[in-house]
Design a protein around this motif. Sequence first.
Motif, PDB file in Angstrom:
ATOM      1  N   ALA A 103     -38.677 -14.480  18.453  1.00 30.69           N
ATOM      2  CA  ALA A 103     -39.948 -14.565  17.732  1.00 30.69           C
ATOM      3  C   ALA A 103     -39.768 -14.261  16.245  1.00 30.69           C
ATOM      4  CB  ALA A 103     -40.961 -13.596  18.328  1.00 30.69           C
ATOM      5  N   CYS A 104     -38.705 -13.542  15.904  1.00 31.18           N
ATOM      6  CA  CYS A 104     -38.449 -13.190  14.505  1.00 31.18           C
ATOM      7  C   CYS A 104     -37.075 -13.686  14.088  1.00 31.18           C
ATOM      8  CB  CYS A 104     -38.500 -11.674  14.297  1.00 31.18           C
ATOM      9  SG  CYS A 104     -40.038 -10.927  14.847  1.00 31.18           S
ATOM     10  N   GLY A 105     -36.951 -13.983  12.802  1.00 30.89           N
ATOM     11  CA  GLY A 105     -35.654 -14.440  12.306  1.00 30.89           C
ATOM     12  C   GLY A 105     -35.497 -14.181  10.831  1.00 30.89           C
ATOM     13  N   LEU A 106     -34.230 -14.110  10.402  1.00 32.54           N
ATOM     14  CA  LEU A 106     -33.899 -13.977   8.987  1.00 32.54           C
ATOM     15  C   LEU A 106     -32.808 -14.983   8.650  1.00 32.54           C
ATOM     16  CD1 LEU A 106     -33.652 -10.105   8.425  1.00 32.54           C
ATOM     17  CD2 LEU A 106     -35.247 -11.691   7.304  1.00 32.54           C
ATOM     18  N   TRP A 153     -31.749 -17.211  -1.730  1.00 32.50           N
ATOM     19  CA  TRP A 153     -32.989 -17.533  -1.020  1.00 32.50           C
ATOM     20  C   TRP A 153     -32.968 -16.869   0.352  1.00 32.50           C
ATOM     21  CZ3 TRP A 153     -37.496 -19.915  -2.284  1.00 32.50           C
ATOM     22  CH2 TRP A 153     -37.536 -20.598  -3.515  1.00 32.50           C
ATOM     23  N   ILE A 154     -34.071 -16.280   0.720  1.00 32.56           N
ATOM     24  CA  ILE A 154     -34.166 -15.621   2.019  1.00 32.56           C
ATOM     25  C   ILE A 154     -35.352 -16.189   2.785  1.00 32.56           C
ATOM     26  CG2 ILE A 154     -34.541 -13.410   3.216  1.00 32.56           C
ATOM     27  CD1 ILE A 154     -33.141 -12.069   0.854  1.00 32.56           C
ATOM     28  N   GLY A 155     -35.088 -16.629   4.014  1.00 34.45           N
ATOM     29  CA  GLY A 155     -36.146 -17.128   4.882  1.00 34.45           C
ATOM     30  C   GLY A 155     -36.466 -16.092   5.942  1.00 34.45           C
ATOM     31  N   VAL A 156     -37.747 -15.965   6.254  1.00 37.85           N
ATOM     32  CA  VAL A 156     -38.144 -14.975   7.258  1.00 37.85           C
ATOM     33  C   VAL A 156     -39.187 -15.589   8.187  1.00 37.85           C
ATOM     34  CG1 VAL A 156     -39.827 -13.946   5.661  1.00 37.85           C
ATOM     35  CG2 VAL A 156     -39.014 -12.602   7.596  1.00 37.85           C
ATOM     36  N   VAL A 157     -39.062 -15.284   9.466  1.00 39.35           N
ATOM     37  CA  VAL A 157     -40.043 -15.726  10.460  1.00 39.35           C
ATOM     38  C   VAL A 157     -40.511 -14.509  11.246  1.00 39.35           C
ATOM     39  CG1 VAL A 157     -40.327 -16.893  12.686  1.00 39.35           C
ATOM     40  CG2 VAL A 157     -39.206 -18.087  10.805  1.00 39.35           C
ATOM     41  N   VAL A 158     -41.823 -14.365  11.363  1.00 29.80           N
ATOM     42  CA  VAL A 158     -42.383 -13.399  12.317  1.00 29.80           C
ATOM     43  C   VAL A 158     -43.475 -14.126  13.096  1.00 29.80           C
ATOM     44  CG1 VAL A 158     -43.778 -11.311  12.593  1.00 29.80           C
ATOM     45  CG2 VAL A 158     -41.828 -11.289  11.056  1.00 29.80           C
ATOM     46  N   ASN A 159     -43.278 -14.213  14.398  1.00 29.21           N
ATOM     47  CA  ASN A 159     -44.250 -14.874  15.265  1.00 29.21           C
ATOM     48  C   ASN A 159     -44.681 -16.247  14.756  1.00 29.21           C
ATOM     49  OD1 ASN A 159     -44.334 -12.876  17.217  1.00 29.21           O
ATOM     50  ND2 ASN A 159     -45.898 -11.697  16.131  1.00 29.21           N
ATOM     51  N   GLY A 160     -43.698 -17.061  14.383  1.00 25.47           N
ATOM     52  CA  GLY A 160     -43.995 -18.435  13.996  1.00 25.47           C
ATOM     53  C   GLY A 160     -44.384 -18.625  12.541  1.00 25.47           C
ATOM     54  N   GLN A 161     -44.684 -17.558  11.815  1.00 26.14           N
ATOM     55  CA  GLN A 161     -45.020 -17.660  10.389  1.00 26.14           C
ATOM     56  C   GLN A 161     -43.729 -17.710   9.582  1.00 26.14           C
ATOM     57  OE1 GLN A 161     -48.041 -17.745   8.786  1.00 26.14           O
ATOM     58  NE2 GLN A 161     -49.113 -17.831  10.755  1.00 26.14           N
ATOM     59  N   VAL A 162     -43.508 -18.792   8.844  1.00 23.42           N
ATOM     60  CA  VAL A 162     -42.268 -18.961   8.071  1.00 23.42           C
ATOM     61  C   VAL A 162     -42.549 -18.785   6.594  1.00 23.42           C
ATOM     62  CG1 VAL A 162     -40.325 -20.498   7.598  1.00 23.42           C
ATOM     63  CG2 VAL A 162     -41.571 -20.684   9.762  1.00 23.42           C
ATOM     64  N   ALA A 163     -41.669 -18.085   5.896  1.00 23.92           N
ATOM     65  CA  ALA A 163     -41.766 -17.991   4.439  1.00 23.92           C
ATOM     66  C   ALA A 163     -40.369 -17.911   3.863  1.00 23.92           C
ATOM     67  CB  ALA A 163     -42.569 -16.749   4.045  1.00 23.92           C
TER      68      ALA A 163
END
Lengths: 411, 411
Positions: free
Chosen positions: B344-347, B368-378
């Motif tokens: 559900a989470c990723g970096l 650049w850093i990508g982050v996901v928490v519960n499907g929200q990507v930024a």
Amino acid sequence: MAVTARLVVAGTALDSADEAMTTLTTALAAAGTPVTARVAVEDDDVALEEALAAPSDLTIVLVGPGATAGDIVRRALADMTGARLMPSERMRAGLEEAARSRGRPLPRGIERLVLVPQGASVWTADGAEPGWLVDSQGRVWIVLTPGAGLARMIEQHLVPYARSRAAGRPALAVRTLRTAGVDLGEMETRLAEWLGSRGAGGDVEVTTLPASGEVWVRLRARGAIPSAAEETLAAVEAKVAERLGDDCFGRDGDTLERVVGRMLAQRGLMVSVAESCTGGLVGHRITSVPGSSAYFERGVMVYTNRAKQELLGVPEEVLRVHGAVSGQCAEAMVRGVCRLAGSACGLAVTGIAGPDGGTATKPVGTVWIGVVVNGQVAAHRFLFDGDRAAVKWQSAQAALDLLRRALLASR
Amino acid sequence: MAVTARLVVAGTALDSADEAMTTLTTALAAAGTPVTARVAVEDDDVALEEALAAPSDLTIVLVGPGATAGDIVRRALADMTGARLMPSERMRAGLEEAARSRGRPLPRGIERLVLVPQGASVWTADGAEPGWLVDSQGRVWIVLTPGAGLARMIEQHLVPYARSRAAGRPALAVRTLRTAGVDLGEMETRLAEWLGSRGAGGDVEVTTLPASGEVWVRLRARGAIPSAAEETLAAVEAKVAERLGDDCFGRDGDTLERVVGRMLAQRGLMVSVAESCTGGLVGHRITSVPGSSAYFERGVMVYTNRAKQELLGVPEEVLRVHGAVSGQCAEAMVRGVCRLAGSACGLAVTGIAGPDGGTATKPVGTVWIGVVVNGQVAAHRFLFDGDRAAVKWQSAQAALDLLRRALLASR
């Protein structure tokens, strides 16, 4: 007295100054001025003043960019040398240039930051925080700031200064021969005739120094001038190095990851890694070396059995019969990652880092490491002491050393 | 004078003593005895004797298992306190038990290792190298060995001793509030009213301390006894913590990886990582926390475009049009690793660690850093200062902090 230096670090979180301290220690040793003590003070004024006053002919002071510690250092050095604090135009220009080159605003409290004891020399270098030097009654203090520009300050100012200061004066030459794969007791037995004050090294003192997953053999020689100390040392170094053979992987600042990286690059080989208990530490160390993209392309962290099966094709039967912490699994993992990456070399680490997960037959600290060089596969079992961090670190050390030895054997 | 301690480390490679020093510093602070200075000496006898003689009411000496430094410490402390060196049967029994419990032979030179200054107390604990304590004319030295048993020596002997020694005496209470995501200048501006000797904290001194990728806010309060110092500190701590808000991620020994790990474990979420320029450091830090297998299952190190495409399904077009160091690539990487791991989470981290590879539009330090928490990507862009090691470390800090903030926001 031989020329030596003390290193004082203040006003920065201790953990974050290690890198800068190691850089300074290495550079000063090469300039004929070994560092004999490192003192770290965060922000206690009494402790910091004591650290600055302690006897030493050269004290290098590394002060973090925060205002507090810098103020204490300025005032203490002015008091100790009987000088007044005066604003320095060179300091101001250096601080402005450093801020501009990084697109940052001027630091807070600039009026205090430009103060140095009267008579201090100011060092500047492109894009670096300026440094300053106080020379009083045979003692010298050099104040520097850690960070992006420190390497340039060291190269352009500190090394030439230390070298010219050491020239013609009594010197202590220090060399570290770094070994891996041999424990301290075994190393002390092997070097017994050299160790101690009446050792076979004569004027060269030989000692052993345990490090995490390494043993260092330290040689120290004194001479009337730097080149004389170096000559005395070199003769014994050659004999000790011969006794150490392939167990010695490098000298002074050489790390296992640098040495292994050089061997891979020279031979045009790629390496890939599959990490369970080390969780990325082996990859991190390999990629800490500048230019590592020439020999590292990918790796995986596979914490669960499912990840080992899905990413590396470790057979379900291996996991069921032998378990994830086994030679069979380590071999399957390293074969799998070489296949995945198309690399000629590979490393796999699987073990129990603790504090939980140990059993009677596989206690905490049990680690299997698989290694491949040019299609030759092997797996080795280790039992490491210590907490989770120690087991992870020693596992990474052993993995890199096994790769080094396999590369040596395949020459 | 408040009760404080000095830490002296000798006879071990400096880099390998960090862990032990941090453990000791944290334990002593909690026992009412803050460490104000750390001194590290490898094997120089003059520097080591000076370090032992420096003024301090409590000096903790950590001596590596090699013979040389231990001999210097024994002899120096005997000389300084006017005691004779005598063999201790408790030392002998402790050394034998420690060797037996680890299945190791007795250390070399046991006849020297059992010598302690007459009147010294010997501390033993299961499976730990024995320690010893010298108390002379109001000064105390405690000699310990780093390694597997140190944690038990600290828990069973050092902490109770330090606590009882501090009881009823003037005390210095120290607290560190750790912040991430705010730079030093900004933090100094925000806390301006508290900083300096006339700050709003009254009897509580508030300073800022830069750390790698963090800023620490340090509070220090004095009191007639430990509980009084703690009370004075607590009142100001609450107000400063409120001002820091979510930028403060923890206190004292809390690290970003521990804090993030606790949040993930509490919410039953799994995280996966895709690392390019950090090359495994983020995974290594996440898995350094005991129990991290509850929330970390896998990750990948993807150094090349091919690895990013093959393992994470990053579209060829993203790489061609935007390049590997781009927000689009970071987003594609983090989506890819979440898909691969079913987490559900990723970096994801992709950038230019240097020293090579920088361009005019993407200089060294661009990450650049990508982050996901519960499907929200930024994805977020950073420009870090410093050498390869500094860029890697700050990238890992920023990644863990972005995950922490995203977890806070998704509550």
